[in-house]
Design an enzyme around this catalytic site. Structure first.
Site, mmCIF file in Angstrom:
data_model
loop_
_atom_site.group_PDB
_atom_site.id
_atom_site.type_symbol
_atom_site.label_atom_id
_atom_site.label_comp_id
_atom_site.label_asym_id
_atom_site.label_seq_id
_atom_site.Cartn_x
_atom_site.Cartn_y
_atom_site.Cartn_z
ATOM 1 N N GLU A 398 0.780 -1.232 0.000
ATOM 2 C CA GLU A 398 0.000 0.000 0.000
ATOM 3 C C GLU A 398 0.816 1.290 0.000
ATOM 4 O OE1 GLU A 398 -3.108 -0.371 2.950
ATOM 5 O OE2 GLU A 398 -4.165 -1.795 1.685
ATOM 6 N N GLU A 487 -5.952 -8.639 -0.535
ATOM 7 C CA GLU A 487 -6.557 -8.408 0.787
ATOM 8 C C GLU A 487 -8.000 -8.026 0.586
ATOM 9 O OE1 GLU A 487 -4.906 -5.576 3.574
ATOM 10 O OE2 GLU A 487 -2.860 -6.258 3.154
HETATM 11 C C1 BDP Z 1 -4.855 -2.830 4.690
HETATM 12 C C2 BDP Z 1 -3.443 -3.082 5.189
HETATM 13 C C3 BDP Z 1 -3.386 -4.035 6.377
HETATM 14 C C4 BDP Z 1 -4.474 -3.692 7.374
HETATM 15 C C5 BDP Z 1 -5.811 -3.792 6.678
HETATM 16 C C6 BDP Z 1 -6.957 -3.453 7.626
HETATM 17 O O1 BDP Z 1 -2.631 -3.573 4.153
HETATM 18 O O2 BDP Z 1 -2.117 -4.012 6.960
HETATM 19 O O3 BDP Z 1 -4.424 -4.479 8.509
HETATM 20 O O4 BDP Z 1 -5.850 -2.866 5.636
HETATM 21 O O5 BDP Z 1 -7.282 -2.272 7.717
HETATM 22 O O6 BDP Z 1 -4.971 -1.545 4.236
HETATM 23 O O7 BDP Z 1 -7.478 -4.337 8.270
#
Ligand code: BDP
Length: 584
Positions: A398, A487
Site C-alpha cells: 500500500e 486483501e
Molecule cells: C490494509 C493493510 C493491512 C491492514 C488492513 C486493515 O494492508 O495491513 O491491517 O488494511 O485495515 O490496508 O485491516
C-alpha cells in the site's frame, strides 16, 4: 542454509532485562554488564511478558552468560540473531560486535576475537523499538504508524553462537525446475585448493547424486539434471536435501544443507503457472503475532496454523508485511504453501502521518530511505531465495503510488529485486487500484480492496459491486497481467452474532468474504484470493481497533469464527488449478 554439523551454543532462555527509558545505558557503560532483577525470555517480544512493558517504546537491555568449551578454541565464532529489533546493538565481553537495523531479517556477527574459550562469556544486547519516519516501516510513534500492526520490541527470534573452521561455506545458492534441473553455487571463505562435494539426498537419506568439484578460490558450482525426482507442489510438497561438504585433507571442514524442491514458477500472458500448469492462489494474508510471545510464533502454534490453513483448503499466503521466520517458511516448504514473500515497506497510512503532503512526497526521494529499503530487500532475498515455497516477492504494501514519486520508488525496488533474483516474479499490494501509477512495473497486480468495510458501510452488495467495477477497470488497463485479490475482509469480534448481518458481527464478515469470492469466481485473469487475515492480531491503539485487528477468520488464539467454516466450503469449491474455459 542450515548446518547441523557446526558446533552451536543455543542462547534461548531467561535473560536479564532492563528498560532504559532515558536512553542512558550506553553512556553509563551498561554494555559491560548491568544490574536488574527483571527477566525476559528469548526468543519472544518483551511486550506481553509483563503488562508494564506492553506499550513501551524505547530502549531496553538484555544480557545473558554462556559457556564456550575449550575444545572449540581456534575456530571462528559467529553470533547469529534470527531477528531482533527494531535496532539492535551487540557487545560480547564488553567488546562491540556490531549493530543491525530491522526486526525481520537475520544478522551474523563475527565474535571470534571477543569470545573466551573455556570460560563464561557475557553477552549484552541493546534493543531500540522506537518508531520513526526514517525507519521501515515508518511512523511517528507506537500508536501513530503507517502500518497496522504493533511495533513489538525485543529479541523476537532465536539467537545462537556457531563455530566454523577458517575455511567454511559462506553461502549457498540453489536453483531448480520441475524437470530435475539442479544448479548450486557454494561460496567458500578461504577455499583455494579445496574440494567441494555436492550430494542430493532423498527424504529418507538415500543418495541420488554425488559430485565433487574444485573450488576456484571463492566458488564451487554444480549444474546437473537429476532424473527421477518428483516435483514440488502444494498437493505434493516433495523435498530433497542438498548437502554440501567442504573437504579438507583429514575429512570435512564444513557441511551445510539446504532443502530443495524441484519446481518452476512463472507469470505469463495474464496467468500464473506452477510447474507449467495455471495455478489459483487460495489463502491468506498472515501476521507473526501470538499471545504473550508477541512477534515470535512458537513452533507448536505454527504447526496448528498450517494444519488449519490446510483444513480450510488454502495453498498459499503472503508474508504481510515483512519477511517471516525460518520456522514459518520451513513449514511452508514442508507442507506445500506458495508464499509471496513481502518486504518491510508497509505504507498503508503513510500520507496521514504528514500535515504537509510535499514532505511526504520528499520521503520517497530521500536516498537514505531507498538505501534502507534496498538493504532489507537484499537480506530477505538472500536469506530465503532457495525455498521452493517462495514463488514471488512483494516489494511493498500500500504505497501511495498514485504519486509519481512513490511509483518511481516502487519501480526501483522491483528492478532491484529482479537484479538480485531474476528467477522470481515481483508484485506489490496496491490500494490505489486504477489510480496506481506503479502497476505496470510488476509482473502480477495485487489489489487490497475494502469496499463494504472502509466505505459503503453496512452494504456488502454495494461493496462487491464497487470491488468488481474497480477490478475490471484495472484489468482493462493491464489486460496482460494477472490480478490477485491480495486483501479483502471485515472485522468480526468473535461472539457477536446478528441477523441481518451487521458490521462487526461474525455473520457480516462471513457474508462479505463469501460475496467477494463468489463475485470473482471464474474471472480467468484473477490469479487468486487471499483473505485478510488468517487470525486476529495486535495493532496500534486507535478508535478504529478493539485492541486487535479483528479481521482474522480465526481468533488470536486460533479458534474459528463463523467465517472459517464458510471459507472452508468456498475454497473447496474453487479450483486450485485454473481451467482455460472460464469467463473472461
Ligand atoms: C490494509 C493493510 C493491512 C491492514 C488492513 C486493515 O494492508 O495491513 O491491517 O488494511 O485495515 O490496508 O485491516
Amino acid at each position: 542454509m542450515k548446518s547441523p554439523y557446526r558446533p552451536k551454543v543455543d542462547l534461548s532462555g531467561f535473560w536479564k532485562f532492563k528498560l532504559d527509558p532515558r536512553d542512558e545505558g550506553e553512556k553509563e557503560g551498561w554494555f559491560k554488564g548491568f544490574s536488574s532483577n527483571d527477566v525476559a525470555y528469548v526468543p519472544s517480544s518483551w511486550n506481553e511478558q509483563n503488562p508494564l512493558w506492553d506499550g513501551y517504546e524505547g530502549v531496553a537491555w538484555y544480557s545473558t552468560r554462556f559457556y564456550v568449551p575449550e575444545s572449540l578454541e581456534g575456530k571462528l565464532a559467529w553470533l547469529i540473531f534470527k531477528g531482533a529489533g527494531y535496532y539492535t546493538k551487540v557487545w560480547l565481553n564488553g567488546v562491540l560486535l556490531g549493530e543491525h537495523e530491522g526486526s525481520f531479517t537475520q544478522f551474523k556477527l563475527d565474535a571470534t576475537s571477543a569470545v573466551r574459550f573455556g570460560e563464561y562469556n557475557l553477552l549484552v544486547v541493546r534493543v531500540d523499538n522506537r518508531v520513526a519516519l526514517d525507519r521501515l516501516p515508518p511512523g511517528l510513534s507506537i500508536n501513530r504508524t503507517a502500518f497496522d500492526f504493533l511495533q513489538y520490541g525485543g529479541i523476537h527470534r532465536p539467537a545462537y553462537l556457531e563455530f566454523t573452521e577458517r575455511s567454511y561455506i559462506e553461502a549457498l545458492l540453489v536453483e531448480t525446475d520441475h524437470k530435475g534441473l539442479l544448479k548450486a553455487e557454494a561460496r567458500i571463505a578461504n577455499g583455494s585448493g579445496l574440494k567441494v562435494r555436492f550430494k542430493l539426498l532423498e527424504r529418507e537419506g538415500a543418495e541420488l547424486l554425488l559430485d565433487e568439484v574444485s573450488c576456484n578460490g571463492v566458488l564451487a558450482r554444480l549444474n546437473r539434471r537429476v532424473s527421477g525426482v518428483k516435483p514440488w507442489s502444494p498437493e505434493e510438497p516433495n523435498l530433497y536435501t542438498l548437502r554440501v561438504e567442504l573437504l579438507g585433507e583429514r575429512g570435512p571442514l564444513d557441511i551445510v544443507e539446504e532443502r530443495v524442491g524441484f519446481r518452476s514458477f512463472k507469470v505469463d500472458k495474464g496467468r500464473v503457472y506452477l510447474n507449467e500448469k495455471p495455478v489459483f492462489f487460495k489463502g491468506f494474508g498472515r501476521h507473526e503475532d501470538f499471545p504473550v510471545t508477541g512477534k515470535y510464533v512458537p513452533g507448536a502454534a505454527l504447526v496448528r496454523d498450517f494444519y488449519l490453513m490446510k483444513k480450510l483448503g488454502a495453498n498459499s499466503f503472503r508474508t504481510s508485511h515483512y519477511p517471516y521466520s525460518d520456522e514459518h517458511l520451513d513449514l511452508a516448504d514442508e507442507m506445500g504453501f506458495m508464499v509471496i514473500l513481502e518486504s518491510t515497506v508497509c505504507l498503508s497510512g503513510f500520507t496521514g502521518l504528514f500535515g504537509d503532503q510535499a514532505k511526504a512526497r520528499e520521503w520517497f526521494k530521500d536516498p537514505r530511505i531507498m538505501e534502507k529499503a534496498k538493504a532489507v530487500l537484499k537480506e530477505m532475498i538472500e536469506q530465503h531465495r532457495n525455498r521452493p515455497s517462495v514463488v514471488m516477492y512483494s516489494v511493498a504494501n500500500e504505497p501511495p503510488t498514485d504519486w509519481e514519486e512513490a511509483a518511481e520508488f516502487v519501480k526501483q525496488l522491483a528492478e532491484y529485486a529482479k537484479s538480485l533474483d531474476p528467477t522470481r516474479p515481483v508484485t506489490f499490494a496496491s490500494h490505489r487500484h486504477s489510480k496506481d501509477r506503479a502497476l505496470g512495473f510488476v509482473d502480477m497486480i495485487s489489489l487490497n480492496v475494502y469496499f463494504g468495510w472502509y466505505s459503503e458501510w453496512g452494504s456488502i452488495e454495494e461493496g462487491v459491486r464497487r470491488m468488481l467495477e474497480e477490478l475490471k477497470r484495472v484489468h482493462e488497463m493491464y489486460p496482460d497481467k494477472p490480478v490477485l485479490l491480495a486483501e479483502f475482509g471485515a472485522d468480526a469480534v468473535a461472539g457477536i452474532h446478528w441477523d441481518p448481518p451487521v458490521m462487526w458481527s461474525e455473520e457480516y464478515q462471513a457474508e462479505l468474504l463469501r460475496s467477494y469470492i463468489e463475485g470473482v469466481r471464474g474471472l480467468k485473469w484473477v490469479a487468486g484470493v487471499h483473505v485478510w487475515n488468517f487470525a486476529d492480531f495486535r495493532t496500534p491503539q486507535s478508535p478504529g481497533r478493539t485492541v486487535l485487528n479483528r479481521k482474522g477468520v480465526f481468533t488470536r488464539d486460533r479458534q474459528p469464527k463463523f467465517a472459517a467454516h464458510v471459507i472452508k466450503y468456498l475454497f473447496s469449491s474453487l479450483p486450485s488449478w485454473a481451467r482455460s474455459s472460464e469467463r473472461g
